[in-house]
Design a protein around this motif. Structure first.
Motif, PDB file in Angstrom:
ATOM      1  N   HIS A  72      34.853  51.656 -18.410  1.00 43.77           N
ATOM      2  CA  HIS A  72      36.140  51.080 -18.805  1.00 43.77           C
ATOM      3  C   HIS A  72      36.997  52.060 -19.599  1.00 43.77           C
ATOM      4  CE1 HIS A  72      33.661  47.145 -18.684  1.00 43.77           C
ATOM      5  NE2 HIS A  72      34.248  47.331 -17.517  1.00 43.77           N
ATOM      6  N   ASP A 132      40.675  51.512 -18.459  1.00 42.64           N
ATOM      7  CA  ASP A 132      41.170  50.168 -18.213  1.00 42.64           C
ATOM      8  C   ASP A 132      42.239  49.794 -19.231  1.00 42.64           C
ATOM      9  OD1 ASP A 132      41.321  47.220 -17.928  1.00 42.64           O
ATOM     10  OD2 ASP A 132      39.655  47.569 -16.557  1.00 42.64           O
ATOM     11  N   CYS A 137      42.311  37.640 -20.797  1.00 41.37           N
ATOM     12  CA  CYS A 137      42.996  37.475 -19.514  1.00 41.37           C
ATOM     13  C   CYS A 137      44.439  36.975 -19.675  1.00 41.37           C
ATOM     14  CB  CYS A 137      42.203  36.539 -18.622  1.00 41.37           C
ATOM     15  SG  CYS A 137      40.505  37.110 -18.315  1.00 41.37           S
ATOM     16  N   THR A 188      36.614  37.867 -17.169  1.00 40.39           N
ATOM     17  CA  THR A 188      36.948  38.373 -15.845  1.00 40.39           C
ATOM     18  C   THR A 188      37.645  37.287 -15.026  1.00 40.39           C
ATOM     19  OG1 THR A 188      34.905  37.689 -14.682  1.00 40.39           O
ATOM     20  CG2 THR A 188      34.839  39.778 -15.886  1.00 40.39           C
ATOM     21  N   GLU A 189      38.293  37.731 -13.972  1.00 44.17           N
ATOM     22  CA  GLU A 189      38.849  36.813 -12.982  1.00 44.17           C
ATOM     23  C   GLU A 189      38.006  36.943 -11.727  1.00 44.17           C
ATOM     24  OE1 GLU A 189      43.137  35.702 -10.877  1.00 44.17           O
ATOM     25  OE2 GLU A 189      42.908  37.553 -12.032  1.00 44.17           O
ATOM     26  N   ARG A 191      32.769  38.251  -6.930  1.00 43.51           N
ATOM     27  CA  ARG A 191      33.200  39.514  -7.517  1.00 43.51           C
ATOM     28  C   ARG A 191      34.086  39.187  -8.711  1.00 43.51           C
ATOM     29  NH1 ARG A 191      35.908  42.907  -2.851  1.00 43.51           N
ATOM     30  NH2 ARG A 191      36.895  40.889  -2.530  1.00 43.51           N
ATOM     31  N   SER A 192      34.182  40.112  -9.624  1.00 40.96           N
ATOM     32  CA  SER A 192      34.995  39.838 -10.798  1.00 40.96           C
ATOM     33  C   SER A 192      35.866  41.043 -11.137  1.00 40.96           C
ATOM     34  CB  SER A 192      34.112  39.481 -11.997  1.00 40.96           C
ATOM     35  OG  SER A 192      33.209  40.531 -12.289  1.00 40.96           O
ATOM     36  N   GLN A 193      37.083  40.734 -11.585  1.00 39.81           N
ATOM     37  CA  GLN A 193      38.028  41.745 -12.019  1.00 39.81           C
ATOM     38  C   GLN A 193      38.193  41.616 -13.529  1.00 39.81           C
ATOM     39  OE1 GLN A 193      39.717  44.269 -10.373  1.00 39.81           O
ATOM     40  NE2 GLN A 193      40.405  44.819 -12.436  1.00 39.81           N
ATOM     41  N   CYS A 227      39.521  41.297 -17.047  1.00 38.59           N
ATOM     42  CA  CYS A 227      40.829  40.913 -17.572  1.00 38.59           C
ATOM     43  C   CYS A 227      40.761  40.542 -19.051  1.00 38.59           C
ATOM     44  CB  CYS A 227      41.439  39.770 -16.758  1.00 38.59           C
ATOM     45  SG  CYS A 227      40.501  38.238 -16.762  1.00 38.59           S
TER      46      CYS A 227
END
Length: 456
Positions: free
Chosen positions: A243, A246, A258, A322-323, A334-336, A338
């Motif tokens: 990260h 990020d 998020c 995560t989203e 899967r996760s993004q 945030c």
């Protein structure tokens, strides 16, 4: 979203690269240590006297290299207020919604928590340093969030508990007794995300009206976010394993949850349902036959490999930080990233400690139900910076650098096993008149009521 039959492992978790014995030791140390950071540091005492001058455990050094960044002696003292020294009973940590009913306790807790967040970053009892201990452990071959400090012999220092006792005395005489009573039993609350799978109101608003000794004040909510002190971001970034680029981590200057999502609370609720956290918490008590190795570790790839306390713990970080999107086969997500709760820096989000208080609670309940299932001897292929690799760890292996109240005796898995050592309990464990069979039945009834399948 459809609930996943096989919820994903935590994507940032280094355990996926370890063999089962290593994973087990890794998680065992994590579970044993939870009480220290959450209960002892935030609502308890720590005696601080540094054997190594300089940075202590500060996170301003790239890669945290050098002995000054690696604490070697930590004297840990549990909370002392509100304990009945005749019966030995201690005040319970309360579930957040119950905690909110204790108005005076909430007032004291939020004011003292804000004071903790606003301490100078160089203060070894600041929130920045306490959260940094968890981050440090994640970097140096232990497990994600846990206790870590660097004191030697010295006078005990209270953090929130001490602050609350002093603050209560400042209220007007007509309300002072109520605040003093609240201060004596104040313990950090827990967020029971399995029974109540949504973000609690108390952590969702950036400001909150609190009754202070000078009257009501609309103050910054210390449970909503943490603002990184000036000059700390670059040091943290230099030490990061992932990260590094990020923007959600490095450009905001404060922990986030998020912000791009229109309704993060609703998203968290949806994702907790997708990840089956309620059912999986129930299964911890009903489908593992009291097998501690499966309970504690994600390393056993059998029919129960996704039912472990560590895996359930990971799901909360996923749901909050995560989203998620569902893969086509509807088995995986899967996760993004945030938010900070989904990153290496989760411990800087104040919600982290409420989450881990519940992990500690589930572990305590599980131990009461299965008192004969605990640490077994294992060879550690990792070691720590204080203990070489490839030695056999047992229930009596010193958990250095953590030492008891005398400052001389290191904690072990055996001596850190009972949460009463640290001056608190949980509501399900408060009746000291029950024998083992009665206590087991009592807890299983509570587990079934809270987490079992409900009639439609």
């Amino acid at each position: 979203m459809k609930a996943l039959r096989n919820p994903p492992l935590y994507p940032r978790n280094p355990l996926r690269h370890m063999d089962p014995p290593s994973r087990l030791r890794y998680i065992t140390q994590a579970l044993i240590c939870l009480a220290f950071v959450i209960g002892v540091f935030l609502i308890g005492g720590v005696a601080l006297n540094y054997t190594t001058p300089g940075f202590g455990w500060t996170l301003t050094q790239p890669r945290l290299s050098g002995t000054a960044a690696h604490p070697r002696h930590v004297r840990v003292v549990g909370a002392k207020t509100g304990i009945d020294y005749v019966t030995g009973s201690a005040p319970p940590r309360l579930e957040l919604s119950d905690f909110m009913e204790a108005k005076q306790g909430v007032d004291l807790y939020l004011q003292c928590h804000l004071e903790l967040l606003e301490k100078d970053a160089s203060d070894k009892l600041s929130f920045y340093q306490i959260a940094g201990l968890n981050y440090l452990l994640y970097l140096i071959s232990w497990s994600p969030p846990l206790k870590f400090q660097q004191p030697s012999m010295g006078s005990p220092k209270q953090i929130i508990s001490d602050c609350a006792v002093k603050l209560a005395k400042k209220y007007d005489e007509d309300v002072r007794p109520a605040y003093e009573d609240a201060a004596s039993v104040l313990r950090i609350p827990y967020w029971d995300w399995a029974a109540k799978p949504w973000l609690p109101d108390i952590v969702a608003a950036p400001f909150r009206i609190v009754r202070t000794p000078k009257g009501p004040v609309n103050m910054t909510n210390p449970l909503h976010h943490f603002t990184f002190p000036n000059g700390t971001i670059e040091g943290l970034r230099a030490a990061a394993s992932i990260h590094k680029e990020d923007p959600i981590i490095w450009t905001t200057g404060a922990t986030m949850r998020c912000p791009q999502l229109a309704d993060h609370n609703e998203t968290v609720s949806d994702q907790l349902r997708v990840l089956n956290t309620t059912l999986r918490t129930y299964q911890l008590f009903t489908e593992l036959d009291g097998d501690y190795e499966h309970f504690a570790s994600i390393g056993y790839w059998d029919v129960h490999h996704r039912i472990s306390l560590e895996n359930v713990h990971n799901s909360i970080h996923l749901a909050v930080g995560t989203e998620m999107t569902i893969e086509q086969d509807a088995e995986w997500a899967r996760s993004q990233l945030c938010g900070h709760m989904g990153s290496d820096f989760a411990s800087f989000d104040p919600l982290f400690f409420l989450h881990h208080a519940n992990i500690d609670r589930i572990f305590a309940l599980w131990q009461a139900v299965f008192p004969d299932s605990y640490v077994t001897p294992r060879i550690s292929d990792l070691g720590t910076y204080l203990r070489p690799a490839n030695l056999t760890d047992t229930i009596d292996t010193p958990l250095q650098p953590f030492f008891g109240e005398d400052g001389k005796t290191p904690y072990t898995a055996a001596t850190a096993r009972n949460i009463s050592t640290f001056g608190y309990t949980y509501p399900e464990l408060m009746d000291s008149t029950m024998n083992q069979s009665e206590l087991r039945e009592h807890i299983m009834q509570a587990v079934s009521r809270l987490y079992g399948e409900k009639d439609s």
